[in-house]
Design an enzyme around this catalytic site. Sequence first.
Site, PDB file in Angstrom:
ATOM      1  CG  ASP A   1      -2.502  36.181  -8.894  1.00 17.31           C
ATOM      2  OD1 ASP A   1      -2.337  34.979  -9.156  1.00 17.31           O
ATOM      3  OD2 ASP A   1      -3.293  36.591  -8.031  1.00 17.31           O
ATOM      4  CE  LYS A  41       0.833  33.836  -2.966  1.00 17.93           C
ATOM      5  NZ  LYS A  41       0.833  33.686  -4.429  1.00 17.93           N
ATOM      6  NE  ARG A  48      -3.205   0.532  -0.697  1.00 18.31           N
ATOM      7  CZ  ARG A  48      -3.570   0.558  -1.959  1.00 18.31           C
ATOM      8  NH1 ARG A  48      -3.294   1.628  -2.714  1.00 18.31           N
ATOM      9  NH2 ARG A  48      -4.195  -0.465  -2.511  1.00 18.31           N
ATOM     10  CE  LYS A  63      -2.353  27.724  -4.495  1.00 17.48           C
ATOM     11  NZ  LYS A  63      -3.310  28.267  -5.471  1.00 17.48           N
ATOM     12  CD  GLU A 109      -0.147  37.519  -5.967  1.00 18.29           C
ATOM     13  OE1 GLU A 109      -1.250  38.001  -5.634  1.00 18.29           O
ATOM     14  OE2 GLU A 109       0.316  36.457  -5.506  1.00 18.29           O
TER      15      GLU A 109
END
Length: 285
Positions: A224, A169, A102, A137, A202
């Site tokens: 962005d 950002k 697994r 992410k 950004e």
Amino acid sequence: MRPPYVTDALLDDFITRALSEDLGDGDHSTLSCIPASSEQSAYLLVKEAGVIAGMELAPLVFRKLDPNMHIEMLAKDGQQVAKGDVIMRLQGKVQAILSGERLLLNCMQRMSGIATKTAQLNSLIAGTGARLLDTRKTTPNMRMLEKWAVLIGGGVNHRYGLYDMIMLKDNHIDFAGGITQAVRATQNYLKSQNLNLKIEVETRNLQEVKEAVAVGGVDRIMLDNMSVEEMTEAVKYIDGRSETEASGGITESSIRPVAETGVDFISVGALTHSIKSLDISLKAE
């Protein structure tokens, strides 16, 4: 070839922790019905087409459970595989095969799903000069494998973490009082700390793009959630003074027009946070 962030020590630590999570005080399903001396063979079967990734993990997983496990590799990382392909054969302790099954499948299925998606999106921007980037992410404690899979699929890794590149950002900029203030504070910080890190800013509109260019010392400007028209105008205005990166809601249908704006990079968080795992199974022979 492994990227520099994939080391033997980190892989061993990951596998040790993952096996501990799964096995606990013992794989009682296996221990209850499989003799410790039993040895047989098994194979890994691909059940849908895609790009395979994670082949290097098999020896590390199974030989931790059975140092004498014989493993025959029938495919390589980055190889396009078809439904029905056998990509690996194992011969050794049945208890080790069942207890490691697994963990290996979880890793390989996810890595192969990421590599497959990366290769698919890469094919959509072929010939444009734009390069496909991943993001942060990622699944906690799985970043090493997920970013590795992006490379296997033909993508490019963005920064690995918060420590190897400056990315200012929208929230950094808003809290700092604006792009100019944020960039100047960052430049002073890097100098005071004797750090040599690239700076990315950004931007959300052409006015912010112009400010990022004007302040100077910005290595990459992120465009962005801009329209294709806005990106085209921004790339033209930047004119090579900084690298450019498109970001925000990039899809299969939009990625080609975005690439054709002339951006250097396109970052897609979905490469790691919204992929479908490739269907692979282990079968006894």
